[in-house]
Design an enzyme around this catalytic site. Structure first.
Site: not given
Ligand code: CS2
Ligand code: MG
Length: 402
Positions: A147, A159, A210, A212, A236, A262, A283, A339, A402
């Site tokens: 990643r 991030y 990602d 995020h 992602e 996630e 995820r 992951e 975030w």
């Protein structure tokens, strides 16, 4: 087999973890991860005040009945705190059942569908050059999938980059630190990262990214199109995924594979995304989805729609969660990738484990149960210290994802 006692062990070997330990009248015990990064004590209270008193004396073998007793019986169902608490109990009960059956958990689930579990790990830098070097280092460690995250010129503390690339309890987390964001700057800069990484390492490396949760659907569609030449394994969390319908727009514009989930804690959070094949990887992970029982349902549901698994496995999921994930990963017919951002040495000392990593591949091991334990004596050396995830703002101060 009766539940005789349940402990909630909170420790902080580099970062906070919440562990459930269930003891039985036949001498077997099981452990489960119940960690919710930045809200750990809410889960502890939910377990100690509301869950544990109801479970003492119950039959530890009745995993499904206990799961529904806790999920349906609470009336106020779903949500991260509830489902992390249920996850801790459920994972510990599966650990006990597999120990009682004298087999590794994956055998109880239906046996191995593969020899090992493909892992992806993290490479980050404060700029593209630094990230490219980090990708090279990870590939040198044998990883096949990486990643890639980079800082953005003109933005501080983006991030997953710089000194904040690892979620730890370092003093700066004692109160929510603030990070800044600019979507225009991000969208202009990130394609250049993958242009450089592909040029440097070729087509055979799996590259992931990602976002995020930070884009709108049309911005995510634009990024997906811009990244198509670089053949990402997945993009992602491009959009805050409460807006499941928003992924229909992204899908209309790009073939870049999408991964989400996630932050989900029940199958209902992902239902539309999976049914309409708006994503390619789910995820969700054992600790936040409600345990092994719930994660198996999610994996089976995803398999019906050709969605593969991509369990979340950052350092704020304990080695117990990773271990339980790996048993599911080894069994699941629709496994995609796992992951693995790695653990600090002190974390691996507190959580001795049978799982192993070699040449970018993980395996849960063949110890009975899920193969992970907690060293309670050592855990006591690392007392809890409150820590928060950061807060993110746009450059004008608007609170952002975030
Ligand atoms: C990230 C996580 O690994 C990932 O995909 O989204 O590291 C996430 O930032 C943390 O788990 C939040 O606690
Ligand atoms: Mg993520």
């Amino acid at each position: 087999m009766k539940i005789t006692d349940i402990k909630v062990i909170v420790c902080s070997p580099g970062r906070n973890f919440v562990t459930v330990k269930i003891m039985t009248d036949q001498g077997l015990y099981g452990v489960g991860d119940a960690t919710l990064n930045g809200r750990e004590k809410a889960v502890v209270a939910y377990l100690e005040e509301h869950v544990i008193p109801c479970l003492i004396g119950r039959d530890a073998s009745r995993i499904e009945e206990i799961w529904n007793y806790l999920y349906r019986g609470a009336y106020w169902r779903r949500g991260p705190v509830t489902m992390c608490a249920i996850a801790g109990i459920d994972t510990a009960l599966w650990d006990i059942k597999a120990k009682a059956a004298n087999m590794p958990l994956y055998q109880l689930l239906g046996g191995a569908s593969r020899e090992h579990v493909l892992a992806y790990t993290h490479a980050q830098g404060t700029d593209i050059a630094e990230c490219v070097d980090a990708v090279g280092a990870r590939l040198g460690e044998g990883f096949k999938a990486v990643r890639c995250q980079t800082g953005i010129p003109g933005l501080r503390d983006v991030y997953g980059t710089g000194k904040y690339s690892v979620t730890t309890n370092a003093a700066q987390d004692a109160m929510p630190r603030e990070e800044s964001w600019s979507t225009p700057k991000y969208l202009s800069y990130v394609p250049g990262l993958f242009d450089r990484v592909r040029a440097e390492f070729g087509e055979d490396v799996h590259l992931l990214h990602d976002t995020h949760h930070r884009l709108t659907p049309i911005e995510a569609a634009r990024l997906g199109k811009d990244l198509e030449p670089y053949r990402l394994f997945w993009l992602e969390d491009s959009v805050a995924a409460e807006h499941q319908e928003g992924f229909r727009l992204i899908r209309q514009h790009t073939t870049t594979p999408l991964a989400v989930g996630e932050v989900f804690n029940t199958i209902w959070d992902a239902r539309l995304l999976i049914e309409e094949q708006l994503i390619d990887y789910i995820r969700m992970t054992v600790v936040h989805a409600g345990g092994v029982s719930a994660m198996r349902r999610v994996m089976d549901f995803a398999a019906v729609y050709n969605v593969r698994t991509g369990c979340h496995g950052a350092m704020d999921m304990s080695p117990i969660c990773l271990g339980a994930n790996l048993h599911l990963d080894l069994w699941a017919p629709n496994f995609g990738i796992q992951e693995y951002s790695g653990y600090l040495p002190e974390i691996e000392e507190v959580f001795p484990h049978a799982w192993s990593l070699s040449e970018g591949m993980l395996h849960p091991g063949d110890a009975i149960g899920h193969g992970v334990d907690i060293d309670e004596k050592l855990a006591k050396k690392y007392p809890y210290q409150r820590a928060y995830l950061p807060v993110n703002r746009l450059e004008d101060g608007t609170p952002w994802h975030w």
